[in-house]
Design an enzyme around this catalytic site. Structure first.
Site, PDB file in Angstrom:
ATOM      1  N   SER A 153     112.502  46.764 121.400  1.00 11.42           N
ATOM      2  CA  SER A 153     112.069  47.005 120.022  1.00 11.42           C
ATOM      3  C   SER A 153     110.578  47.281 119.862  1.00 11.42           C
ATOM      4  O   SER A 153     110.183  47.956 118.919  1.00 11.42           O
ATOM      5  CB  SER A 153     112.478  45.830 119.128  1.00 11.42           C
ATOM      6  OG  SER A 153     111.974  44.624 119.633  1.00 11.42           O
ATOM      7  N   HIS A 181     118.396  49.365 118.728  1.00 11.58           N
ATOM      8  CA  HIS A 181     117.582  50.574 118.517  1.00 11.58           C
ATOM      9  C   HIS A 181     118.120  51.813 119.222  1.00 11.58           C
ATOM     10  O   HIS A 181     117.601  52.910 119.013  1.00 11.58           O
ATOM     11  CB  HIS A 181     116.143  50.326 118.978  1.00 11.58           C
ATOM     12  CG  HIS A 181     115.441  49.289 118.171  1.00 11.58           C
ATOM     13  ND1 HIS A 181     114.892  49.542 116.944  1.00 11.58           N
ATOM     14  CD2 HIS A 181     115.233  47.973 118.413  1.00 11.58           C
ATOM     15  CE1 HIS A 181     114.352  48.443 116.467  1.00 11.58           C
ATOM     16  NE2 HIS A 181     114.541  47.477 117.333  1.00 11.58           N
ATOM     17  N   LYS A 213     119.677  49.424 111.029  1.00 11.07           N
ATOM     18  CA  LYS A 213     118.710  50.413 111.512  1.00 11.07           C
ATOM     19  C   LYS A 213     119.279  51.822 111.308  1.00 11.07           C
ATOM     20  O   LYS A 213     119.375  52.268 110.184  1.00 11.07           O
ATOM     21  CB  LYS A 213     118.311  50.065 112.938  1.00 11.07           C
ATOM     22  CG  LYS A 213     117.442  48.793 112.885  1.00 11.07           C
ATOM     23  CD  LYS A 213     117.123  48.115 114.169  1.00 11.07           C
ATOM     24  CE  LYS A 213     116.255  46.900 113.844  1.00 11.07           C
ATOM     25  NZ  LYS A 213     116.369  45.822 114.807  1.00 11.07           N
TER      26      LYS A 213
HETATM   27  C1  LIG Z   1     116.256  44.399 114.635  1.00 10.63           C
HETATM   28  C2  LIG Z   1     116.842  43.739 115.826  1.00 10.63           C
HETATM   29  C3  LIG Z   1     117.717  42.677 115.681  1.00 10.63           C
HETATM   30  C4  LIG Z   1     117.986  42.043 114.350  1.00 10.63           C
HETATM   31  O1  LIG Z   1     118.869  42.775 113.611  1.00 10.63           O
HETATM   32  P1  LIG Z   1     118.962  42.498 112.038  1.00 10.63           P
HETATM   33  O2  LIG Z   1     120.245  43.096 111.637  1.00 10.63           O
HETATM   34  O3  LIG Z   1     117.764  43.148 111.450  1.00 10.63           O
HETATM   35  O4  LIG Z   1     118.923  41.007 111.857  1.00 10.63           O
HETATM   36  C5  LIG Z   1     118.321  42.185 116.811  1.00 10.63           C
HETATM   37  N1  LIG Z   1     118.041  42.677 118.031  1.00 10.63           N
HETATM   38  C6  LIG Z   1     117.174  43.681 118.210  1.00 10.63           C
HETATM   39  C7  LIG Z   1     116.917  44.197 119.582  1.00 10.63           C
HETATM   40  C8  LIG Z   1     116.533  44.232 117.111  1.00 10.63           C
HETATM   41  O5  LIG Z   1     115.645  45.191 117.276  1.00 10.63           O
END
Ligand SMILES: *Cc1c(COP(=O)(O)O)cnc(C)c1O
Length: 359
Positions: A153, A181, A213
């Site tokens: 991330s 991602h 995302k």
């Molecule tokens: C954003 C993210 C999460 C969290 O996801 P949410 O739905 O925003 O709680 C978990 N793991 C990774 C690798 C992320 O980038």
């Protein structure tokens, strides 16, 4: 964020947003929004209870089937958010007799999930499979789990999924890949790094993803073999003791998934990433190696990163400075995220502004 997926209002100024994870611009897409609205009109907003009580809905099951089929897994489980998914998953998989082998740069939700599971944790150097191998050889237990982000991330680089699966097989371990991602961005038709590695549905593999995302909604999913998913439903405390995801969020994600499958938004995003790389190289900017939508520019000192973010803001671009403890000491950076919704002129302007920074 504005509905156009490009602009954000901050302190009364409208800035071009290079900080969102809405990579395909689907959060404001007319069909996605219409699907959520129609669902609310049919069933209301809140789900009213946990899925195991009375909060379960057809929309959640329909989304699960669609996600499992798209990702090439046996079964899927949708729940509240990626944070909840990872905390619940690691706690359900591991206990104090288990050993967890975790990449040093894993997302906070995996870090916290591993800690709360009370399993013993061995961290391997980022992406270093020989270090991981030596840890697997040295530390034995009845249950061992390798845990890694897919696309990382804060760096934007990707795990070697095929290499991790091979190690999981050789050392009789489970593998958890969180491709929050990569989903919608990389791999065949945006199916992510696991699909790209040809490992979809592998019996040792559990994949996690978020709806928040590229899928433009809210919520998350876990993909695995049917028997594993059935076991998790009985054990995942963040599923059992938390209000079910509203059906409107599932309906929005399902419609977004249909948009992802069309491939146009993904193609626009990839073209934007290529364009950004070309412009940055033309200006002599040294980017961190990444083919994902996350394109960080390493700065180093916290104060310099903050100053750079401030300068970019003055010029109309929102790019956050990411500092320790989110990233290791001395690696403060600008985290630029690209979207299918960005126009060439947005990207050209950003690169000009980056090239003009006094770093
Ligand atoms: C954003 C993210 C999460 C969290 O996801 P949410 O739905 O925003 O709680 C978990 N793991 C990774 C690798 C992320 O980038």
């Amino acid at each position: 964020m504005r509905r156009d997926g490009v602009h954000v209002d901050l302190d009364g100024h409208q800035l071009v947003n290079f900080a969102s994870n809405d990579y395909l611009g689907l959060a404001g897409h007319p069909r996605v929004c219409a699907a959520a609205t129609a669902q609310i009109e049919a069933e209301g907003f809140g789900s009213g209870a946990s899925r195991l009580i009375s909060g379960d809905t057809c929309a959640l099951h329909e989304l699960e089937s669609a996600l499992a089929a798209w990702k090439g897994f046996d079964a899927a489980l949708v729940l509240g958010s990626g944070m909840l998914a990872n905390i619940g998953l690691m706690d359900a998989l591991a206990d104090r007799h288990s050993i967890l082998f975790t990449d040093r740069l894993n997302h906070a939700s995996l870090v916290d999930g591993c800690r709360l599971s009370r399993g013993r944790i061995h961290r391997f150097r980022h992406g270093d499979l020989s270090h991981l191998t030596s840890l697997l050889v040295a530390h034995r237990a009845a249950r061992r789990i390798i845990v890694s982000d897919g696309v990382f991330s804060m760096d934007g680089d990707g795990a070697d999924v095929a290499g991790l699966v091979k190690l999981a097989e050789e050392h009789d371990a489970l593998l958890v890949i969180d491709d929050a991602h990569g989903t919608g961005v990389l791999g065949p038709n945006g199916r992510g790094l696991v699909a790209e590695a040809g490992m979809s549905g592998h019996p040792r593999l559990i994949e996690v993803g978020t709806l928040g995302k590229a899928l433009g909604s809210y919520g998350a999913f876990i993909l695995a073999h049917k028997s594993m998913i059935a076991g998790l439903v009985q054990r995942l405390r963040t599923l059992i003791y938390s209000t079910a995801l509203p059906a409107c969020a599932a309906a929005a994600a399902l419609t977004a998934l249909a948009e992802v499958k069309k491939g146009e938004a993904g193609a626009r995003l990839r073209a934007n990433i290529d364009h950004f790389h070309r412009c940055a190289a033309g200006c002599g900017l040294q980017l961190m190696p990444s083919r994902s939508a996350i394109q960080p520019l390493l700065i180093g000192e916290d104060s310099a990163a903050l100053q750079a973010a401030e300068d970019l803001g003055q010029q109309g671009y929102f790019v956050p400075a990411i500092r320790p403890p989110t990233v290791p000491e001395g690696t403060a950076r600008l985290r630029i995220t690209l979207s299918a919704a960005h126009q060439r002129i947005d990207i050209d302007g950003l690169v000009q502004a980056l090239a003009g920074l006094h770093l």
